[in-house]
Design an enzyme around this catalytic site. Structure first.
Site, short mmCIF file in Angstrom:
data_model
loop_
_atom_site.label_atom_id
_atom_site.label_comp_id
_atom_site.label_asym_id
_atom_site.label_seq_id
_atom_site.Cartn_x
_atom_site.Cartn_y
_atom_site.Cartn_z
N SER A 276 19.85 45.53 13.70
CA SER A 276 19.80 44.28 12.74
C SER A 276 19.19 43.05 13.63
CB SER A 276 21.06 43.88 12.21
OG SER A 276 21.05 42.24 11.94
N GLY B 278 29.84 52.09 13.55
CA GLY B 278 29.88 53.41 13.24
C GLY B 278 31.33 53.42 12.62
N TYR C 159 16.32 41.90 19.25
CA TYR C 159 16.29 43.46 18.70
C TYR C 159 14.76 43.95 19.03
CZ TYR C 159 16.48 47.48 16.11
OH TYR C 159 16.58 48.80 15.51
N GLN D 287 20.72 57.50 19.63
CA GLN D 287 20.72 56.76 18.35
C GLN D 287 21.57 55.25 18.53
OE1 GLN D 287 18.65 58.00 15.85
NE2 GLN D 287 18.48 59.72 17.64
N ASP E 15 11.72 38.27 10.28
CA ASP E 15 11.40 39.17 9.39
C ASP E 15 9.91 39.08 9.27
OD1 ASP E 15 13.69 40.30 8.43
OD2 ASP E 15 13.60 39.39 6.50
N PHE F 138 25.13 55.63 10.91
CA PHE F 138 24.22 56.31 9.60
C PHE F 138 23.41 57.53 10.06
CE2 PHE F 138 19.89 55.20 7.41
CZ PHE F 138 20.13 56.28 6.67
N ASP G 298 31.81 53.80 25.33
CA ASP G 298 30.54 52.86 25.10
C ASP G 298 29.61 53.13 26.13
OD1 ASP G 298 29.23 50.44 25.39
OD2 ASP G 298 31.19 49.30 25.23
N ASP H 107 30.34 57.95 20.72
CA ASP H 107 30.18 56.55 19.73
C ASP H 107 31.40 55.67 20.09
OD1 ASP H 107 30.34 54.82 17.21
OD2 ASP H 107 28.62 56.04 16.86
N SER I 87 10.18 50.05 14.13
CA SER I 87 8.96 49.56 13.62
C SER I 87 9.11 47.90 14.04
CB SER I 87 8.70 49.60 12.26
OG SER I 87 10.03 49.07 11.53
#
Ligand SMILES: NC(=O)c1ccc[n+]([C@@H]2O[C@H](COP(=O)([O-])OP(=O)(O)OC[C@H]3O[C@@H](n4cnc5c(N)ncnc54)[C@H](O)[C@@H]3O)[C@@H](O)[C@H]2O)c1
Length: 338
Positions: free
Chosen positions: A90, A45, A153, A85, A297, A20, A65, A40, A130
Site C-alpha cells: 500500500s 496476513g 513503498y 512475498q 497514485d 493474499f 518477523d 509470517d 509496478s
C-alpha cells in the site's frame, strides 16, 4: 520449448504465506507435492488464510518477523526455492508511516536475501511492484525504463531490485524480481483503509454501501488475476538460468507480471456490478461516490509482458473477464457463509 512449469517435490519457503498472494502460493505448492514453509508475522496476513493447510503434513508455519535475521536464517535452512512475498503493501500506508514500511520492505528484504545466499538456496524469487515505474508516463511499461518513484513503498521495491542485483553480482545468488501489477483474487483482504480496490468494491456492493472512487474513475490499471501470478512465480523459480541470461555471469532479472491490458476504475466497477447483480439484483441501485485523487497514485499503468513471455514462457491465461467472475464468486460464497 519444453519447459518445466510446476514446482514439485521441492522444499519452498513462502514468506508472507498468510497473506493474499502468499497463501495462494502455499495452496498451489502443497497441491503439487512440495514441502512448504510459511514465514509470517500476521501483521497484514490472516490465520484463516492458512488454517486449512495447518493439518497438512507437508506444511510448516514459522510465526516470525523478517526484521529478525535469525528468524530468516532458520526459515531458509535446507530450502530449494524462496518465494519472498512478505512486505507491507500500500502506497498510502507508506506515506503515513514510511519508517515501518522501510524497516520491513528494505531491512527485512535484505535479511531474507542474505540468509538465502548463506543457505545457498537454488533461487530467490521476490515480489517487486509496478510502483517502481513511478512518474514515467510511457505506456506500456517496459522493464528497462522506469521513472522516479512516488512513494516510500515504491522506493522500497526499487531498492529490493538494486539489492538483489548487487547480491547476485557479489555472491552469485540467482534472483528474479516479479513486478506485479494490481493483483486481485481469492483471499485478498477487502477490509480496512488500505484495502485494494476490487475486494473493497465487492464488499461495499455486498453490504449495499456506496463504493468510493478516488478521482473521476478515469485512472487505469493492468488488473491481474492471482492465478497468473502463481504461474509466474513457478516459471521464475524453474526456468534454467542460461535460457534467461545466456552466458552472463550472474542471474538478476526483473519481469513485469500482468495481463498486458488496461481497464479504468469506472470500467472495473461496471464489470463488478454486472457480476454481483447475478447474486443480488438490488445492487443495481447503488451509486458510487467520487472523491479526491490519492497522493502517490499514478494515472495509468499497463505492462508490456513480452520479456516474461519470451524468457520465462509466461502465458497469462486468466483475463479480466474470467478473473472478475472468479473473484466475485469466491467473495460472495465467503461473505454469505460468515
Ligand atoms: N497485491 C498486489 O496487487 C501487489 C502488487 C504489487 C506488489 N505486491 C507485493 O506482493 C507481495 C504480497 O502482497 P499481498 O497483496 O499478498 O499482501 P498481503 O498484505 O496480503 O501479504 C503480505 C504478507 O506479509 C506478511 N508480513 C508483513 N510484514 C511482515 C514481517 N515483518 N515479517 C513477516 N511477515 C510479514 C503479512 O502478515 C502478510 O501475510 C508484497 O511484497 C507486495 O508488496 C502486491
Amino acid at each position: 520449448m519444453n519447459r518445466k512449469q510446476k514446482i514439485t517435490k521441492s522444499v519452498v519457503l513462502v514468506s508472507g504465506g498468510a497473506g493474499f498472494i502468499g497463501s495462494n502460493l502455499c495452496e498451489v505448492l502443497l497441491n503439487q507435492d512440495n514441502k512448504v514453509i510459511c514465514l509470517d508475522d500476521f501483521s497484514t496476513g490472516y490465520r484463516e488464510n492458512i488454517n486449512e493447510f495447518l493439518r497438512h503434513s507437508n506444511f510448516t508455519l514459522i510465526e516470525g518477523d523478517i526484521r529478525d535475521y535469525e528468524t530468516c536464517a532458520k526459515a531458509v535452512k535446507n530450502v530449494d526455492f524462496v518465494l519472498h512475498q512478505a512486505a507491507l503493501g500500500s502506497v498510502p500506508r507508506s506515506i503515513k508511516d514510511p519508517m515501518t514500511t522501510t524497516e520491513v520492505n528494505v531491512s527485512g528484504f535484505v535479511n531474507m536475501l542474505h540468509a538465502s545466499q548463506e543457505a545457498k538456496v537454488k533461487r530467490f524469487v521476490y515480489a517487486s511492484s509496478s510502483s517502481v515505474y513511478g512518474d514515467s508516463s510511457d505506456l506500456p511499461k517496459l522493464e528497462a525504463k522506469i521513472g522516479k518513484p512516488l512513494s516510500p513503498y515504491a522506493v522500497s521495491k526499487l531498492s529490493n531490485e538494486i539489492y538483489a542485483k548487487n547480491f547476485s553480482e557479489l555472491y552469485g545468488i540467482e534472483t528474479i524480481g516479479l513486478r506485479y501489477f494490481n493483483v486481485y483474487g481469492q483471499r485478498q483482504n477487502p477490509n480496512g483503509p488500505y484495502a485494494a480496490l476490487i475486494p473493497n468494491f465487492i464488499l461495499k456492493l455486498y453490504k449495499h454501501e456506496q463504493p468510493v472512487i478516488n478521482g473521476d474513475g478515469s485512472y487505469s490499471r493492468d488488473f491481474t488475476y492471482v492465478d497468473n501470478v502463481m504461474q509466474a512465480n513457478q516459471l521464475a523459480a524453474l526456468t534454467p538460468r542460461d535460457q534467461i541470461v545466456g552466458e552472463k555471469q550472474y542471474l538478476a532479472e526483473v519481469f513485469n507480471i500482468a495481463c498486458g491490458g488496461s481497464t479504468t476504475v469506472n470500467e472495473i466497477l461496471q464489470r463488478l456490478y454486472k457480476e454481483c447483480i447475478k447474486y443480488d439484483s438490488d445492487i443495481e441501485s447503488i451509486k458510487p461516490i467520487y472523491g479526491k485523487v490519492r497522493k502517490g497514485d499514478v494515472p495509468h499503468s499497463q505492462a508490456d509482458v513480452m520479456k516474461a513471455e519470451k524468457l520465462l514462457g509466461f502465458d497469462p491465461k486468466y483475463d479480466i473477464d474470467i478473473g472478475i467472475e472468479k473473484a466475485c464468486k469466491w467473495y460472495w460464497g465467503r461473505l454469505m457463509n460468515k
